[in-house]
Motif scaffolding. Structure first.
Motif, PDB file in Angstrom:
ATOM      1  N   LEU A 123     -25.788   7.883   6.821  1.00  0.00           N
ATOM      2  CA  LEU A 123     -24.590   8.657   6.502  1.00  0.00           C
ATOM      3  C   LEU A 123     -24.658  10.048   7.100  1.00  0.00           C
ATOM      4  N   PHE A 124     -25.848  10.621   7.163  1.00  0.00           N
ATOM      5  CA  PHE A 124     -26.013  11.938   7.781  1.00  0.00           C
ATOM      6  C   PHE A 124     -25.587  11.914   9.251  1.00  0.00           C
ATOM      7  N   LEU A 125     -26.023  10.893   9.981  1.00  0.00           N
ATOM      8  CA  LEU A 125     -25.639  10.767  11.384  1.00  0.00           C
ATOM      9  C   LEU A 125     -24.204  10.286  11.539  1.00  0.00           C
ATOM     10  N   LEU A 126     -23.742   9.485  10.591  1.00  0.00           N
ATOM     11  CA  LEU A 126     -22.388   8.934  10.664  1.00  0.00           C
ATOM     12  C   LEU A 126     -21.332  10.024  10.645  1.00  0.00           C
ATOM     13  N   VAL A 127     -21.478  10.999   9.766  1.00  0.00           N
ATOM     14  CA  VAL A 127     -20.477  12.068   9.663  1.00  0.00           C
ATOM     15  C   VAL A 127     -20.445  12.899  10.947  1.00  0.00           C
ATOM     16  N   LEU A 128     -21.603  13.126  11.562  1.00  0.00           N
ATOM     17  CA  LEU A 128     -21.635  13.881  12.814  1.00  0.00           C
ATOM     18  C   LEU A 128     -20.866  13.166  13.915  1.00  0.00           C
ATOM     19  N   LEU A 129     -21.120  11.867  14.076  1.00  0.00           N
ATOM     20  CA  LEU A 129     -20.441  11.108  15.125  1.00  0.00           C
ATOM     21  C   LEU A 129     -18.961  10.910  14.801  1.00  0.00           C
ATOM     22  N   LEU A 130     -18.643  10.717  13.520  1.00  0.00           N
ATOM     23  CA  LEU A 130     -17.253  10.506  13.128  1.00  0.00           C
ATOM     24  C   LEU A 130     -16.425  11.761  13.350  1.00  0.00           C
TER      25      LEU A 130
ATOM     26  N   PHE B 191     -11.293  11.108  -1.541  1.00  0.00           N
ATOM     27  CA  PHE B 191     -11.486   9.742  -2.032  1.00  0.00           C
ATOM     28  C   PHE B 191     -12.201   9.710  -3.382  1.00  0.00           C
ATOM     29  N   PHE B 192     -12.865  10.800  -3.783  1.00  0.00           N
ATOM     30  CA  PHE B 192     -13.544  10.821  -5.072  1.00  0.00           C
ATOM     31  C   PHE B 192     -12.568  10.975  -6.241  1.00  0.00           C
ATOM     32  N   SER B 193     -11.322  11.341  -5.955  1.00  0.00           N
ATOM     33  CA  SER B 193     -10.339  11.523  -7.019  1.00  0.00           C
ATOM     34  C   SER B 193      -9.711  10.173  -7.376  1.00  0.00           C
ATOM     35  N   THR B 194      -9.850   9.782  -8.640  1.00  0.00           N
ATOM     36  CA  THR B 194      -9.279   8.514  -9.105  1.00  0.00           C
ATOM     37  C   THR B 194      -8.033   8.696  -9.954  1.00  0.00           C
ATOM     38  N   GLN B 195      -7.873   9.854 -10.580  1.00  0.00           N
ATOM     39  CA  GLN B 195      -6.683  10.151 -11.386  1.00  0.00           C
ATOM     40  C   GLN B 195      -6.191  11.558 -11.032  1.00  0.00           C
TER      41      GLN B 195
ATOM     42  N   ASP C  15     -15.281   0.283  -4.159  1.00  0.00           N
ATOM     43  CA  ASP C  15     -16.635   0.496  -4.649  1.00  0.00           C
ATOM     44  C   ASP C  15     -16.549   1.006  -6.082  1.00  0.00           C
ATOM     45  N   ALA C  16     -17.193   0.296  -7.030  1.00  0.00           N
ATOM     46  CA  ALA C  16     -17.128   0.669  -8.445  1.00  0.00           C
ATOM     47  C   ALA C  16     -17.769   2.024  -8.702  1.00  0.00           C
ATOM     48  N   THR C  17     -18.700   2.454  -7.848  1.00  0.00           N
ATOM     49  CA  THR C  17     -19.314   3.762  -8.023  1.00  0.00           C
ATOM     50  C   THR C  17     -18.293   4.878  -7.826  1.00  0.00           C
ATOM     51  N   ILE C  18     -17.300   4.650  -6.973  1.00  0.00           N
ATOM     52  CA  ILE C  18     -16.273   5.655  -6.711  1.00  0.00           C
ATOM     53  C   ILE C  18     -15.125   5.531  -7.700  1.00  0.00           C
ATOM     54  N   SER C  19     -14.665   4.297  -7.947  1.00  0.00           N
ATOM     55  CA  SER C  19     -13.507   4.098  -8.822  1.00  0.00           C
ATOM     56  C   SER C  19     -13.834   4.254 -10.301  1.00  0.00           C
ATOM     57  N   HIS C  20     -15.122   4.159 -10.668  1.00  0.00           N
ATOM     58  CA  HIS C  20     -15.571   4.290 -12.065  1.00  0.00           C
ATOM     59  C   HIS C  20     -14.884   3.266 -12.974  1.00  0.00           C
TER      60      HIS C  20
ATOM     61  N   ALA D 211     -26.021   9.209  -5.527  1.00  0.00           N
ATOM     62  CA  ALA D 211     -24.789   8.471  -5.811  1.00  0.00           C
ATOM     63  C   ALA D 211     -23.653   9.396  -6.202  1.00  0.00           C
ATOM     64  N   ASP D 212     -23.944  10.414  -7.031  1.00  0.00           N
ATOM     65  CA  ASP D 212     -22.893  11.300  -7.539  1.00  0.00           C
ATOM     66  C   ASP D 212     -22.759  12.592  -6.750  1.00  0.00           C
ATOM     67  N   GLY D 213     -23.672  12.831  -5.824  1.00  0.00           N
ATOM     68  CA  GLY D 213     -23.612  14.083  -5.072  1.00  0.00           C
ATOM     69  C   GLY D 213     -23.464  13.887  -3.579  1.00  0.00           C
ATOM     70  N   PHE D 214     -24.537  13.386  -2.963  1.00  0.00           N
ATOM     71  CA  PHE D 214     -24.562  13.322  -1.500  1.00  0.00           C
ATOM     72  C   PHE D 214     -23.495  12.375  -0.958  1.00  0.00           C
ATOM     73  N   TYR D 215     -23.373  11.189  -1.539  1.00  0.00           N
ATOM     74  CA  TYR D 215     -22.421  10.206  -1.039  1.00  0.00           C
ATOM     75  C   TYR D 215     -20.974  10.654  -1.181  1.00  0.00           C
ATOM     76  N   ILE D 216     -20.695  11.558  -2.101  1.00  0.00           N
ATOM     77  CA  ILE D 216     -19.310  11.965  -2.373  1.00  0.00           C
ATOM     78  C   ILE D 216     -18.936  13.229  -1.612  1.00  0.00           C
ATOM     79  N   TYR D 217     -19.840  14.219  -1.619  1.00  0.00           N
ATOM     80  CA  TYR D 217     -19.454  15.528  -1.093  1.00  0.00           C
ATOM     81  C   TYR D 217     -19.883  15.742   0.362  1.00  0.00           C
ATOM     82  N   TYR D 218     -20.897  15.041   0.816  1.00  0.00           N
ATOM     83  CA  TYR D 218     -21.308  15.235   2.206  1.00  0.00           C
ATOM     84  C   TYR D 218     -20.238  14.814   3.213  1.00  0.00           C
ATOM     85  N   PRO D 219     -19.484  13.708   3.016  1.00  0.00           N
ATOM     86  CA  PRO D 219     -18.439  13.357   3.992  1.00  0.00           C
ATOM     87  C   PRO D 219     -17.362  14.424   4.175  1.00  0.00           C
TER      88      PRO D 219
END
Length: 669
Positions: A189-196, A401-405, A493-498, A520-528
């Motif tokens: 994911l670290f490299l993915l955001v750079l290339l994306l 994408f982290f916002s569900t409501q 992903d249930a981790t995002i939709s809760h 799960a609750d920090g890097f995956y959500i805020y790094y992108p």
């Protein structure tokens, strides 16, 4: 149709990966294991991208079926009902039976991870090694990868200690597996955001600039100047390496134990150098009786490695130079034909490759003119606007994408609207277009980047084994986090939709990331979210400007060095164009000369040969006459004179043949 879509996509993706590998690799010259390993890595990564939309549609159908069959009391259990109890669920045409997808994803995922972390790095060192035996290459590969594998063990050990120290966790095999997956996905994911971030801006901009003929032509001139410098450097480097090979070949005679190693090196050299360094079998000397210093096997291994690299680089620059010349000539033809009143596309040079008759029948000069001079620029502009719109949607969804409501991710909104009506065709198309665009942005950057001369994917079969294997490693590391990011954007992903909904089969093999909550609750959500900063930096070409300041010339319109390189490239293209024109004129003159005087010269030659035979027989019967030898010699002289006249090329005294350019005259000499 159950499982038919899965089988069709498996076959289609295989031929797609095979086609791309054939374009960049060389099946004839490269090792079979390198081709198979790279093909397997590319195939598995492309397969994940194409199969994941089928997994999404199957999961939505299973959720609907579970909601219909469950009672209100059961709906308070592990899964939440998303459909009314009386809702009728329609099975999608691409439905995959239960039990197939988990096994499929498990095999694909762990095979790709084995390739990227263990096998491909080892094969990289093996392919780049200059050893003369399999044992020597394996030893070199193990030594080079010792630090590489040690770093993995250190990172995994850090995660393991963190979980072991935390009293809330009980170490189990599933948790250890989740830690390994989390470590791999974090790096990816670290490299993915750079290339994306680079691809989201550069792909629409490149298509928009593709509609500018002047821009493409200037950039081609710039590339020509840089490539000529690289080409000259590659030729000089090859000459130096071949000189070292010649000295080694002369010093190590044919009774030396290391002569087999020298012969292996000579086989890797180009043909003209092999002929120049031909074996001299007369210098068979006993090396034990001489006190000369001979190269060691270690130095020969190093020389062997340098020969492989220099020959590959020289061949690549030669092929790329010819391709760039064709591209420059074609762009110049387009610029000339834009003002044509006849609306017929005229080429300066005929194509060197035979054209397909079907394409030649439909793609006439008139159709070519309308496409190249009128329709193609507008098509590229429209495509650039569509791609830019997709990029804006991706950037917005990555930040929200982290916002569900309420649901702010546009991709999640589209999927949820289609899920209410169970329009599976729309769901699969929306998922496919989304993940396909993300993959194009990431994978195209992998194909474009160049790390000096160590990693470079060159088309037309010019990519070396090291770069092919490295690209397979990157694809295998980037694809799993790319798919997880896509599932997060669509709230699958249930981790995002809760929500306690049934997860996709792909998410189920990843395990619960709650073992590492800070990931799960920090890097995956805020790094992108950093993709916004990277897009801004790419839009203002900050990376290009930094490389330009460091001395790596990049194409920048407002730079003096760029203007100088454009002028230099323009002169190089003009010189090559004049050279090719002279070659075609010479071939045309030879063809006309042969058509005009070929039959006459053949008949003259036949008469002379017949006269020679008569004179020879007459001289044989009258051997006592002294004039007979003069008759035979005169016959040969006349015959040789006529043959020389037939092979001679007529002189062209046109003004165009006079060359006033001193540089051009030097190249002619």
């Amino acid at each position: 149709m159950s499982g038919a879509a899965l089988g069709l996509e498996i076959v289609f993706v295989f031929f797609l990966a095979l086609f791309l590998l054939h374009r960049y690799g060389d099946f004839k010259k490269q090792h079979r294991l390198v081709i198979i390993a790279t093909l397997l890595a590319w195939y598995l990564c492309f397969l994940i991208v194409f199969i994941l939309p089928l997994d999404v549609s199957t999961t939505i159908y299973n959720r609907c079926k579970l909601a219909v069959n469950s009672s209100p009391a059961e709906s308070n259990g592990s899964y939440v009902s998303l459909a009314p109890s009386k809702q009728k669920c329609f099975k999608p045409w691409s439905y995959i039976p239960n039990g197939i997808m988990p096994v499929f994803w498990r095999v694909v995922y762990w095979t790709s991870q084995f390739l990227t972390w263990i096998l491909l790095p080892f094969m990289q060192s093996y392919a780049r090694s200059g050893g003369f035996s399999i044992t020597g290459k394996i030893k070199t590969a193990l030594i080079e990868n010792a630090i590489y594998y040690g770093t993995y063990l250190l990172i995994f050990g850090a995660f393991l200690i963190y979980v072991a120290v935390n009293p809330n966790f009980n170490l189990q095999w599933n948790q250890l597996q989740t830690i390994g997956i989390a470590a791999a996905n974090t790096w990816g994911l670290f490299l993915l955001v750079l290339l994306l971030g680079y691809g989201l801006v550069e792909i629409p901009r490149s298509h928009w600039n593709g509609a500018k003929r002047g821009y493409l032509l200037m950039k081609t001139y710039f590339k020509a100047a840089k490539l000529m410098t690289e080409k000259a450097d590659a030729e000089e480097n090859l000459e130096d390496i071949m000189e070292e090979v010649r000295k080694v070949s002369e010093s190590i005679k044919y009774n030396h134990p290391l002569r087999k190693c020298v012969d292996t090196i000579l086989k890797k050299c180009p043909t003209e150098y092999q002929e120049r360094m031909g074996r001299n079998m007369d210098d068979y000397e006993d090396f034990d009786e001489r006190q000369n210093s001979y190269p060691t096997e270690k130095s020969l291994v190093k020389l062997h490695k340098q020969v492989i690299y220099s020959v590959q680089r020289h061949r690549r620059t030669q092929v790329q130079w010819q391709i760039l010349l064709e591209q420059a000539f074609y762009l110049e033809d387009v610029a000339k034909n834009e003002t044509s009143a006849t609306r017929q596309f005229v080429h300066t040079f005929h194509s060197q490759e035979p054209e397909n008759k079907i394409i030649q029948y439909f793609y006439t000069p008139t159709v070519e003119w309308y496409w190249e001079c009128l329709l193609r620029p507008w098509f590229y502009r429209v495509l650039a606007v569509v791609l830019a719109t997709f990029s804006v949607i991706v950037v917005w969804s990555e930040c929200t994408f982290f916002s569900t409501q309420p649901v702010l991710s546009l991709f999640a909104v589209f999927i949820q609207l289609a899920e209410k009506t169970y329009n599976y065709i729309y769901i699969e198309m929306a998922c496919f277009l989304t993940i396909f665009f993300l993959s194009i942005c990431v994978y195209s950057t992998v194909f474009r980047i160049r790390v000096f001369n160590y990693y470079y994917l060159a088309s037309h079969h010019q990519t070396d084994a090291y770069s092919l294997l490295f690209s397979g490693m990157l694809f295998c590391r980037l694809t799993p986090p790319l798919c997880l990011n896509f599932l997060g954007l669509t709230h699958m992903d249930a981790t995002i939709s809760h929500k306690k909904t049934q997860p996709t089969a792909y998410t189920s093999i990843m395990g619960s990331m709650k073992v590492l909550s800070f990931i799960a609750d920090g890097f995956y959500i805020y790094y992108p979210m950093l993709v916004v900063i990277l897009c801004i930096a790419t839009y203002f070409s900050l990376g290009t400007r930094c490389l330009n300041l460091l001395g790596f010339q990049q194409f920048m319109g407002d730079n003096e060095m760029t203007s100088d390189l454009i002028d230099e490239g323009k002169e190089l293209i003009r010189r090559e164009k004049r050279k090719r024109q002279r070659q075609e004129e010479g071939e045309n003159r030879r063809r006309e000369w042969k058509e005009r005087y070929g039959n006459r010269d053949d008949s003259t030659r036949n008469r002379v040969v017949h006269a020679d035979q008569k004179e020879s027989s007459f001289s044989e019967t009258n051997a006592n006459r002294p004039s007979s030898k003069y008759t035979r010699s005169n016959g040969r002289t006349e015959r040789d004179r006529i043959e020389l006249l037939q092979d001679a090329e007529p002189l062209d005294f046109n003004a165009d043949s006079i060359n006033d350019d001193p540089l051009e005259s030097d190249s002619g000499r």
